[in-house]
Design a protein around this motif. Structure first.
Motif, PDB file in Angstrom:
ATOM      1  N   GLN A   1     -33.396 138.158  14.827  1.00  0.00           N
ATOM      2  CA  GLN A   1     -32.690 137.820  13.536  1.00  0.00           C
ATOM      3  C   GLN A   1     -31.034 137.659  14.226  1.00  0.00           C
ATOM      4  O   GLN A   1     -30.548 136.480  13.870  1.00  0.00           O
ATOM      5  N   SER A   2     -30.819 137.989  15.733  1.00  0.00           N
ATOM      6  CA  SER A   2     -29.603 137.854  15.334  1.00  0.00           C
ATOM      7  C   SER A   2     -29.321 136.425  16.247  1.00  0.00           C
ATOM      8  O   SER A   2     -28.245 135.909  15.689  1.00  0.00           O
TER       9      SER A   2
ATOM     10  N   ASP B   1     -29.158 134.150  13.144  1.00  0.00           N
ATOM     11  CA  ASP B   1     -27.531 133.911  12.458  1.00  0.00           C
ATOM     12  C   ASP B   1     -26.678 133.153  13.442  1.00  0.00           C
ATOM     13  O   ASP B   1     -26.381 132.844  11.909  1.00  0.00           O
ATOM     14  N   ASP B   2     -27.139 132.591  13.705  1.00  0.00           N
ATOM     15  CA  ASP B   2     -25.790 131.828  15.071  1.00  0.00           C
ATOM     16  C   ASP B   2     -26.763 130.781  15.208  1.00  0.00           C
ATOM     17  O   ASP B   2     -26.283 130.082  15.028  1.00  0.00           O
TER      18      ASP B   2
END
Length: 197
Positions: free
Chosen positions: A107-108, A111-112
């Motif tokens: 997920q991180s 996100d980027d």
């Protein structure tokens, strides 16, 4: 009681140390220049010259990318639709503890990189939609699909989770089994390199 605690401690340490094994990942930026990168715990799938001549579809994508997908909260697709882009494919199940362990790092990363890299999270469940309550409860926003067509050997998971990263030509750059930190600096550097090609 102390013996039981010692047993659990040894079990946890054994599990954690098994996930820390380093291996090399080979990436090929051009035929003339090869660069080795080390990504902790990720195994490389060498890019073979004959892979470029492998059977291709009418879109020019390798035939192993022909996987029909049913989208959950996203339009239905085929992995071949993403040919020409860097693609992060993850085969996972909500029933799989290692899969659930790596989800926050994915997920991180999403996100980027979600606006630059195509994320294809393929839920492997016995019952269609069984993953939806888990995704909603955890608040994950990456695209989730289930496979509607057979998955050929090159893209088929050998265990769960299995993560595959494809370059813009559809060549498999990473094929790895097991939970990892997919938001690690080395993974981000590899994605940046593939995006620059």
């Amino acid at each position: 009681m102390k013996l039981k605690n010692l047993f659990y401690f040894v079990l946890i340490v054994s599990f954690l140390s098994a996930c820390k094994e380093e291996s090399k990942v080979e990436t090929t930026t051009t035929e003339e220049a090869k660069k080795e990168q080390v990504i902790e715990g990720v195994k490389a799938t060498p890019v073979k010259k004959e892979d470029k001549a492998a059977t291709t579809s009418s879109t020019g994508a390798p035939s192993y990318m022909d996987i029909e997908l049913k989208g959950y909260g996203v339009p239905d697709a085929n992995v071949q639709d993403f040919h020409g882009k860097v693609v992060f494919v993850n085969h996972w199940g909500s029933w799989c503890p290692p899969c659930r362990m790596e989800m926050p790092s994915i997920q991180s990363l999403y996100d980027d990189y979600g606006d630059k890299v195509e994320f294809v999270m393929i839920a492997m469940e016995k019952r269609q939609g069984a993953h939806v309550p888990y995704i909603e409860k955890e608040g994950y926003t990456f695209p989730v699909y289930t496979a509607l067509s057979p998955i050929v050997t090159e893209m088929k998971p050998r265990a769960f989770p299995t993560t595959i990263i494809l370059d813009k030509q559809g060549q498999i750059r990473i094929s790895d089994v097991g939970a990892k930190d997919w938001n690690a600096p080395q993974v981000r550097e590899l994605l940046d390199e593939l995006l620059a090609q």
